[in-house]
Structure formats: structure tokens, C-alpha cells
Enzyme design. Structure first.
Site, PDB file in Angstrom:
ATOM      1  N   GLU A  56     -10.629  78.078  -2.868  1.00  0.00           N
ATOM      2  CA  GLU A  56     -10.080  76.747  -3.161  1.00  0.00           C
ATOM      3  C   GLU A  56     -10.999  75.688  -2.548  1.00  0.00           C
ATOM      4  O   GLU A  56     -11.099  75.570  -1.330  1.00  0.00           O
ATOM      5  CB  GLU A  56      -8.664  76.638  -2.583  1.00  0.00           C
ATOM      6  N   ARG A  60     -11.721  66.735  -1.054  1.00  0.00           N
ATOM      7  CA  ARG A  60     -11.664  65.777   0.049  1.00  0.00           C
ATOM      8  C   ARG A  60     -12.996  65.104   0.305  1.00  0.00           C
ATOM      9  O   ARG A  60     -13.085  64.212   1.140  1.00  0.00           O
ATOM     10  CB  ARG A  60     -11.268  66.496   1.340  1.00  0.00           C
ATOM     11  N   LYS A 144       2.607  76.297  -3.898  1.00  0.00           N
ATOM     12  CA  LYS A 144       2.026  76.283  -2.559  1.00  0.00           C
ATOM     13  C   LYS A 144       3.119  75.767  -1.608  1.00  0.00           C
ATOM     14  O   LYS A 144       3.841  74.827  -1.955  1.00  0.00           O
ATOM     15  CB  LYS A 144       0.831  75.329  -2.553  1.00  0.00           C
TER      16      LYS A 144
END
Ligand SMILES: O=C(O)C(=O)C[C@H](O)[C@H](O)COP(=O)(O)O
Length: 223
Positions: A56, A60, A144
Site C-alpha cells: 500500500e 501522503r 480497513k
């Protein structure tokens, strides 16, 4: 579509591991923050070498999209996904870059619609019972659980499994090599996410052997 089916591989990529769902790709999904696209391919190779093919890449940093593109094109044994997906634009851009799954820390209806329309499997983030019920109502069963430790950890997930056994989770946030097994032992946990096998100082030092060793420890949790 729901978040249960892993799509066929892109022509340049290897087939996804069997299992059919993001939660079943690997017991541990490394959560990666990349500042330099030059690190993307060697990092992905180290994680794959350590037995963690589902990666993943968080959105950011400015390097994230190019990193997804490079990993998807050059590391055929990796199944590269995007994290920190919080807008329909993120969905479009990351799938265009080659992301084969999408992960978000939270969700809105607009984000969920974009994820559903993307054609790739996705894990919307939840941290409350009502969010879980709302996603089940919308036909989404895989999520998640974020931020896992801060939101109640294994005790919270265990409590959810009684009334809501149809919901399955990838807990992420504050999980370590030591705490991961107690999550993986829960019936409603398919995998855990975490950044512990990709320490910032190892990436800065380009110490890919260390990353591969940490990944191997993590992948051994599958036992
Ligand atoms: O960026 C995102 O999309 C997130 O939702 C947050 C990450 O999943 C966690 O920050 C990883 O948690 P750590 O293993 O504690 O570092």
C-alpha cells in the site's frame, strides 16, 4: 462491484495471488511512505523478496503517484495498491497509475461511489460500529479498521464479530510485529496493515536488505 474481487493483472504485471480479495492477498500489507520515486522499485523488490507482495503506497507525498506507476511497471510480482485515498480524484489518478487496490482511512458516499466504479477492489476505513453498519447497508463487507490501536484494538474487533460477523477487516494503525498475531487470530480479520517493516531510517539509508529481513519476519506470521 463489491470490494471482494481482485481484478486481472495488467499486461505488465504478474497475476495477483489467489484468494480473490484484498484481505487474502497476504497476512500483512506494508504501508509505505515514499519521498523519492527512486526508492520505489528497490523497496518493492525488497518487500516482495521478504514475502509481502501486496504493498500500500500512501498518497501522503508528492512522489506517491510516480512511485505507484514505477512499482506497477517494474516489479511484476508486486500487487501495488494506493493508500490515503480520500477523494474521487485520488481514485482516478491512482488507478490510472496502475494501483490494483485502494485503501482509505475513512469514507464518504462520494468516495465510496468512486471506489465502486473504479473496477478495482477497495477497503474503506472505519472506526465505529455505525460506519460498519452503513457500509454493510451499501453492500461493502471488507474494510480497513483505522486507527486500529487507538480505536479499540483487538477487543473492539472481537466485540464487533458477534453482532456483525459478515464484516471483515484489515486493521491498521499502531500495529507491530508483536501485536499483529493477536489481530490475525480474530475470525473477522483477513490481514493487518502496518509500516513497521518499512522504517523511515532504513528507506533513507536505502537499506533494502533490512527491509527484506523485516518483511520476512512479518510474512512468517502467516505460519
Ligand atoms: O495513510 C493512510 O492512509 C492511513 O490510513 C494511515 C496508515 O495506514 C497508518 O498510519 C499506518 O499505521 P502505522 O503502522 O501505525 O504507521
Amino acid at each position: 462491484m463489491t470490494s471482494s474481487a481482485v481484478p486481472p493483472a495488467a499486461p505488465s504485471a504478474a497475476s495477483a495471488p489467489s484468494g480473490g480479495s484484498v484481505l487474502d492477498l497476504a497476512p500483512v500489507v506494508p504501508v509505505v511512505v515514499l519521498h523519492d520515486v527512486a526508492d520505489a522499485v528497490p523497496l518493492a523488490r525488497a518487500l516482495v523478496a521478504g514475502g509481502l507482495p501486496a504493498i500500500e503506497v500512501t498518497l501522503r507525498t508528492p512522489a506517491a503517484l510516480a512511485s505507484i506507476r514505477a512499482m506497477a511497471a517494474e516489479v511484476p510480482d508486486a500487487v501495488v495498491g494506493a493508500g490515503t485515498v480520500i477523494s474521487p480524484e485520488h481514485v482516478r489518478d491512482t488507478v490510472d497509475a496502475g494501483a490494483r487496490f485502494l485503501v482509505s482511512p475513512g469514507w464518504t458516499d462520494a468516495l465510496l461511489e468512486a471506489m465502486k466504479a473504479s473496477g478495482v477492489p477497495f477497503l474503506p476505513g472505519v472506526s465505529t460500529t455505525s460506519e460498519v453498519v452503513a457500509l454493510l447497508e451499501r453492500g461493502v463487507h471488507e474494510m480497513k479498521f483505522f486507527p486500529a490501536e487507538a480505536a479499540g484494538g483487538t477487543a473492539y474487533l472481537k466485540a464487533l464479530s458477534a453482532p456483525l460477523p459478515q464484516a471483515r477487516f484489515c486493521p491498521t494503525g499502531g500495529i507491530s510485529l508483536a501485536s499483529a498475531p493477536s489481530y490475525l487470530a480474530l475470525p473477522n480479520v483477513g490481514c493487518v496493515g502496518g509500516s513497521w517493516m518499512v522504517p523511515g531510517d532504513a528507506v533513507a539509508a536505502k537499506d533494502w536488505d533490512r527491509v527484506a529481513r523485516l518483511a520476512a519476519e512479518a510474512s512468517a506470521l502467516a505460519g
